[in-house]
Design an enzyme around this catalytic site. Structure first.
Site, PDB file in Angstrom:
ATOM      1  N   LYS A 176      33.899  -6.468  25.764  1.00  0.00           N
ATOM      2  CA  LYS A 176      34.596  -7.025  24.600  1.00  0.00           C
ATOM      3  C   LYS A 176      34.252  -6.178  23.387  1.00  0.00           C
ATOM      4  O   LYS A 176      33.189  -6.289  22.795  1.00  0.00           O
ATOM      5  CB  LYS A 176      34.192  -8.481  24.332  1.00  0.00           C
ATOM      6  CG  LYS A 176      35.204  -9.122  23.400  1.00  0.00           C
ATOM      7  CD  LYS A 176      34.645 -10.155  22.454  1.00  0.00           C
ATOM      8  CE  LYS A 176      33.859  -9.662  21.301  1.00  0.00           C
ATOM      9  NZ  LYS A 176      34.599  -8.882  20.275  1.00  0.00           N
ATOM     10  N   CYS A 284      23.786   1.576  11.910  1.00  0.00           N
ATOM     11  CA  CYS A 284      22.558   0.796  12.032  1.00  0.00           C
ATOM     12  C   CYS A 284      21.362   1.654  11.636  1.00  0.00           C
ATOM     13  O   CYS A 284      20.343   1.140  11.210  1.00  0.00           O
ATOM     14  CB  CYS A 284      22.412   0.301  13.459  1.00  0.00           C
ATOM     15  SG  CYS A 284      22.641   1.611  14.658  1.00  0.00           S
TER      16      CYS A 284
HETATM   17  P1  NAD Z   1      28.845  -8.617  14.258  1.00  0.00           P
HETATM   18  O1  NAD Z   1      27.558  -9.218  14.683  1.00  0.00           O
HETATM   19  O2  NAD Z   1      29.676  -9.342  13.281  1.00  0.00           O
HETATM   20  O3  NAD Z   1      29.798  -8.392  15.532  1.00  0.00           O
HETATM   21  C1  NAD Z   1      29.373  -7.630  16.637  1.00  0.00           C
HETATM   22  C2  NAD Z   1      30.126  -8.077  17.879  1.00  0.00           C
HETATM   23  O4  NAD Z   1      29.742  -9.411  18.212  1.00  0.00           O
HETATM   24  C3  NAD Z   1      31.636  -8.107  17.720  1.00  0.00           C
HETATM   25  O5  NAD Z   1      32.231  -7.653  18.916  1.00  0.00           O
HETATM   26  C4  NAD Z   1      31.929  -9.581  17.496  1.00  0.00           C
HETATM   27  O6  NAD Z   1      33.230  -9.978  17.880  1.00  0.00           O
HETATM   28  C5  NAD Z   1      30.895 -10.224  18.397  1.00  0.00           C
HETATM   29  N1  NAD Z   1      30.539 -11.591  18.051  1.00  0.00           N
HETATM   30  C6  NAD Z   1      30.555 -12.185  16.826  1.00  0.00           C
HETATM   31  N2  NAD Z   1      30.097 -13.453  16.918  1.00  0.00           N
HETATM   32  C7  NAD Z   1      29.783 -13.668  18.220  1.00  0.00           C
HETATM   33  C8  NAD Z   1      29.256 -14.775  18.953  1.00  0.00           C
HETATM   34  N3  NAD Z   1      28.950 -15.913  18.343  1.00  0.00           N
HETATM   35  N4  NAD Z   1      29.054 -14.631  20.272  1.00  0.00           N
HETATM   36  C9  NAD Z   1      29.323 -13.465  20.900  1.00  0.00           C
HETATM   37  N5  NAD Z   1      29.837 -12.390  20.270  1.00  0.00           N
HETATM   38  C10 NAD Z   1      30.060 -12.480  18.942  1.00  0.00           C
HETATM   39  O7  NAD Z   1      28.497  -7.139  13.749  1.00  0.00           O
HETATM   40  P2  NAD Z   1      29.474  -6.058  13.095  1.00  0.00           P
HETATM   41  O8  NAD Z   1      29.757  -6.428  11.676  1.00  0.00           O
HETATM   42  O9  NAD Z   1      30.629  -5.799  13.995  1.00  0.00           O
HETATM   43  O10 NAD Z   1      28.558  -4.747  13.139  1.00  0.00           O
HETATM   44  C11 NAD Z   1      27.655  -4.413  12.136  1.00  0.00           C
HETATM   45  C12 NAD Z   1      26.233  -4.709  12.568  1.00  0.00           C
HETATM   46  O11 NAD Z   1      25.933  -4.054  13.786  1.00  0.00           O
HETATM   47  C13 NAD Z   1      25.205  -4.205  11.583  1.00  0.00           C
HETATM   48  O12 NAD Z   1      24.220  -5.188  11.396  1.00  0.00           O
HETATM   49  C14 NAD Z   1      24.613  -2.979  12.268  1.00  0.00           C
HETATM   50  O13 NAD Z   1      23.311  -2.632  11.870  1.00  0.00           O
HETATM   51  C15 NAD Z   1      24.680  -3.397  13.695  1.00  0.00           C
HETATM   52  N6  NAD Z   1      24.616  -2.252  14.604  1.00  0.00           N
HETATM   53  C16 NAD Z   1      23.456  -2.058  15.308  1.00  0.00           C
HETATM   54  C17 NAD Z   1      23.320  -0.967  16.148  1.00  0.00           C
HETATM   55  C18 NAD Z   1      22.045  -0.737  16.930  1.00  0.00           C
HETATM   56  O14 NAD Z   1      22.074  -0.001  17.904  1.00  0.00           O
HETATM   57  N7  NAD Z   1      20.933  -1.339  16.545  1.00  0.00           N
HETATM   58  C19 NAD Z   1      24.390  -0.068  16.296  1.00  0.00           C
HETATM   59  C20 NAD Z   1      25.559  -0.300  15.577  1.00  0.00           C
HETATM   60  C21 NAD Z   1      25.662  -1.407  14.731  1.00  0.00           C
END
Ligand code: NAD
Length: 497
Positions: A176, A284
């Site tokens: 997803k 990130c």
């Molecule tokens: P997000 O948490 O809003 O969404 C990430 C994913 O989770 C999306 O696919 C979203 O649809 C899904 N999602 C949202 N709510 C959910 C739930 N309740 N259950 C299951 N899935 C759910 O994050 P974002 O805004 O898309 O991305 C930005 C964040 O990602 C930042 O905090 C960034 O630091 C982090 N990030 C971390 C890494 C790493 O490797 N540590 C890499 C890239 C991004």
């Protein structure tokens, strides 16, 4: 390669969501450019996808691992063939410049070839038995169906960090992607199935939190690999813990670059421009805190401001653009809100600080590269992830203070120290609380064959990339072979009381 694919893939069939519901995806740099309407998947779609993955697992998990590796190698070849076309579409939907999205695809190519190689090295152990004529070994088994949920900022590389080792190890996948990068996820999926993955081995369900949580909560999903915010990761971790699932969480960061007084400032400058403003600060691993020695503070921030002010902002598929938009209205509003918080807390907006304006940027979500000075460690802009082109600058007067400031936060993903003092560099490798430390380089620049992940609020102890990722995607089975022809009781027959 098609430009846009707006369907789910379930059991080898491209299809709309069961309900017919969709969501729109638009170009963050050109809001008038609508990319398409993608399936808003629900429980029913996820259930179909998991069922398809479960049924494909039997055959896929029994295929010799090197034969799975051959398919992964073909995926790498196809990604190479379509690198530019794919990168163009990635830039169109999530904004980072074309040279960066090409790097994103290259990381996926490297990951494909690396995972293919590891299919010939899925080592177990053989060790001596404590009993005669008995053989002890451990072997690796796949876990089953893996749910992969990802963010939008590395829309191809990050999903492949998860899916390629998962597939190499014999698992099947329900993917997803982020609702902010659905097309990149669909194009990647198409390339993977075109390379020869059998039906059902990889399934794609588009959608947002609803589809994501349906996947996490599905009883027939054995493991969940997640990249995204710490808030979402915590919810996923709770659900997986309750259901006894294996889960890997890669979450937010607030990454420090420490600059000591003896640092090469020309090198620091290049690293900071790339680390803080590359991907519009939406990595990130972005450098979001500059922890700089007081002796070089004024010179460094002044030179950095010149570079930040001169950055060419615009649509990343146009020539010479160095920094793209932020992902959407919500992202832009969050960043601007943090700038207000910073000002209220006493920080100084030293460069940038507002929405960018001009003909090239008025139709998108652009924020100026921003430098906040006079930031102190307790301020929210020094502690919380802003996820935009904002660098908070903290002044320090010693190595010890730099380490205290660097470590005094909830996150622990990446970090950097610039110094010519080799002893200090080695101390920092141990002292900084982070999963990754760069010496004399920016906080970004992961390589596919090296472990990637964070400590504290950033992760839950697993690593992507490198060999460690195979620990997550396999179960260890212990096997004893007794060829003595008689019953031998461990801890009893071989011990005399
Ligand atoms: P997000 O948490 O809003 O969404 C990430 C994913 O989770 C999306 O696919 C979203 O649809 C899904 N999602 C949202 N709510 C959910 C739930 N309740 N259950 C299951 N899935 C759910 O994050 P974002 O805004 O898309 O991305 C930005 C964040 O990602 C930042 O905090 C960034 O630091 C982090 N990030 C971390 C890494 C790493 O490797 N540590 C890499 C890239 C991004």
């Amino acid at each position: 390669m098609k430009d846009v694919i707006t369907q789910n893939l379930i059991g080898g069939a491209w299809q709309d969501s069961a309900s017919g519901a969709t969501f729109k995806n638009i170009n963050p740099a050109r809001n008038s450019d609508e990319i398409g309407s993608f399936p808003e998947s629900g429980v029913e779609d996820v259930d179909d996808a998991v069922r398809a993955a479960r049924s494909a697992f039997k055959t896929w998990s029994r295929m010799p691992a090197p034969a799975r590796g051959d398919i992964l190698r073909r995926i790498g070849d196809l990604l190479t063939e379509h690198k530019s076309a794919l990168a163009f579409q990635m830039t169109r939907e999530m904004g980072k410049p074309f040279f960066e999205t090409k790097g994103d695809v290259q990381e996926a190519i490297d990951t494909a070839y690396y995972a293919a190689t590891e299919t010939r090295r899925l080592f177990g152990h053989t060790v001596p038995s404590e009993l005669p004529n008995k053989f002890n070994m451990s072997i690796r088994r796949p876990i089953g169906v893996v749910g992969v949920i990802t963010a939008w900022n590395f829309p191809v590389a990050v999903p492949t960090w998860k899916m390629f080792p998962a597939l190499a190890a014999g698992n099947t996948v329900v993917f997803k992607p982020s609702e902010d990068a659905p097309n990149s996820g669909a194009l990647l999926t198409k390339i993977m199935v075109d390379a020869g993955l059998p039906d059902g081995v990889l399934n794609l369900v588009q959608g947002g939190a609803g589809a994501g949580s349906a996947l996490v909560e599905h009883p027939d999903v054995n493991a969940v690999s997640f990249t995204g915010s710490t808030a979402t990761g915590s919810k996923i971790g709770e659900a997986c813990g309750r259901m006894h699932k294996r889960f890997s969480l890669e979450m937010g960061g607030k990454n420090p670059a420490i600059v000591m007084a003896d640092a090469d400032l020309d090198l620091v400058l290049e690293g900071l421009v790339w680390g803080a403003f590359g991907t519009t600060g939406q990595r990130c691993t972005a450098t979001s805190r500059l922890i700089v020695h007081e002796d070089v503070h004024d010179e460094l921030v002044s030179r950095l401001k010149q570079r930040a002010d001169a950055l060419r902002i615009g649509y990343g598929n146009e020539d010479k653009v160095e920094m793209g938009p932020v992902i959407n209205r919500k992202g832009a509003e969050k960043i601007l809100h943090y700038l207000e918080i910073g000002k209220e807390e006493g920080a100084t907006v030293y460069a940038g600080g507002k929405r960018a304006t001009g003909a090239d940027v008025d139709d998108g979500w652009f924020i100026e590269p921003t430098i906040l000075t006079d930031v102190t460690p307790e301020m929210r802009v020094a502690r919380e992830e802003i996820f935009g082109p904002v660098l908070s600058v903290l002044k320090i007067s010693s190595y010890e203070e730099a380490i205290d400031v660097a470590n005094n936060i909830e996150y622990g993903l990446s970090s950097a120290i610039y110094t010519k003092d080799v002893s200090m560099a080695f101390r920092a490798m141990h002292d900084i609380e982070a999963g990754i430390t760069y010496i004399n380089g920016p906080t970004i620049g992961a390589e596919a064959h090296m472990p990637f992940g964070g400590v504290k609020g950033t992760g839950n102890g697993h690593r992507e990339g490198g060999w460690e990722v195979f620990e997550f995607y396999t179960e260890t089975k212990t096997v004893y072979v007794d060829y003595s022809g008689r019953l031998q009781k461990a801890q009893i027959d071989n011990v005399e009381d």
